[in-house]
Design a protein around this motif. Sequence first.
Motif, PDB file in Angstrom:
ATOM      1  N   TYR A 307       0.827  -1.208   0.000  1.00  8.52           N
ATOM      2  CA  TYR A 307       0.000   0.000   0.000  1.00  8.52           C
ATOM      3  C   TYR A 307       0.864   1.262   0.000  1.00  8.52           C
ATOM      4  CZ  TYR A 307      -4.362  -2.509   0.977  1.00  8.52           C
ATOM      5  OH  TYR A 307      -5.476  -3.326   0.892  1.00  8.52           O
ATOM      6  N   SER A 308       2.132   1.130   0.361  1.00  8.46           N
ATOM      7  CA  SER A 308       3.026   2.286   0.442  1.00  8.46           C
ATOM      8  C   SER A 308       3.567   2.638  -0.941  1.00  8.46           C
ATOM      9  CB  SER A 308       4.195   1.989   1.398  1.00  8.46           C
ATOM     10  OG  SER A 308       5.186   2.998   1.287  1.00  8.46           O
ATOM     11  N   GLU A 309       3.085   3.742  -1.511  1.00  7.47           N
ATOM     12  CA  GLU A 309       3.595   4.175  -2.812  1.00  7.47           C
ATOM     13  C   GLU A 309       5.078   4.513  -2.720  1.00  7.47           C
ATOM     14  OE1 GLU A 309       1.400   7.240  -4.738  1.00  7.47           O
ATOM     15  OE2 GLU A 309      -0.557   6.294  -4.394  1.00  7.47           O
ATOM     16  N   ASN A 313       7.480   2.471  -5.188  1.00  8.93           N
ATOM     17  CA  ASN A 313       8.179   3.216  -6.232  1.00  8.93           C
ATOM     18  C   ASN A 313       9.683   3.056  -6.138  1.00  8.93           C
ATOM     19  OD1 ASN A 313       5.836   4.156  -7.436  1.00  8.93           O
ATOM     20  ND2 ASN A 313       5.777   6.041  -6.224  1.00  8.93           N
TER      21      ASN A 313
END
Length: 343
Positions: A307-309, A313
């Motif tokens: 869930y952590s962009e 990334n």
Amino acid sequence: MEELILIINTGNTSTKIGVFNGEMPVFVDTIRHSDEKLAEFSDINAQKDFRESLVLELLKEKEIDPASLKAVSARGGLLKPLASGTYIVNDEMIKDLIEAKNGLHASHLSAQIGYSIAQKNNIPCYVVDPVSVDELEPVARITGHKLFKRRILSHALNMKAVAKRYAKENNEDYHALNLLVIHLGTGISISIHKNGKMIDGINSSEEGTFSLDRAGGLPVLQAVKYVLDNKLAYKEFSKLIFGNGGFFSYFQTKDFLKIQEMYKEGNQEAIDTVHALAYQIAKDAGSFAAVVSGKVDKILVTGGMAYSELLVNLIREKIEFIAPIEIYPGEDEMQALNEGALR
């Protein structure tokens, strides 16, 4: 006709509970456990009665009588090496989980709680694709010393479920794909799937990247010297690297949201450590791509930290040259446990 199945999935900091009627969820809920509360217990096994009471309280709140259940399906733990599949829980399995001969993990509580509820209601309890699913090829077991062989312990349930979900959604045959699957949870698992089998992967209890509470691979001579210098028993050292390792050893928390907040506030140690995590994940992903000669059809990233962009990334920029990436944040474990029980 109702065919109610209770699903129990215990993690390090949560207990996920669901009830399914056939393939349809009646409810799925998550009970969070604070670091402070869990610190009250001497070890994971000691949490069994506490977590079981929370399961029963939630069933009562949802007005579901345990006597109406047809089966319980629980997440499997660190059992002996097993092929992918569904297994009936019995006294021998519970004994193995409590004794933790292959290591102690929060998933051990799932079958303990499920079996307790199942016995009281005279219904079967199952585990599906336990942590110890082992489909490694012989060459993957060889280490650098004849005395030692690699063993695999991983988040097999979610990785298998996500791989099959991807294949189904894209009208592909799971058994004809090469998939690189990255599970970003409290523990991190990375695996390569070929012809429907998980032919290699990281045993996150003793190798590979660190995670929220695991040290991953350590410099072996430094580790041995530390154990000898401090006269540590095996259980003490095991807890140090599996449970109190990883981010927890740096920041005394297993909550990535807190670590991410420190990162965004400019905490240099948090910045460095998060970048190191992405760096190590990318290194391991690259090594598993090499196992299939770089012929990876898709990279699947899943688990709670997906869930952590920010983290995704950082990982993406290092590995997207290998193959296209699909993100499946969270996990498919509750549905997978239900499907295993139905089968």
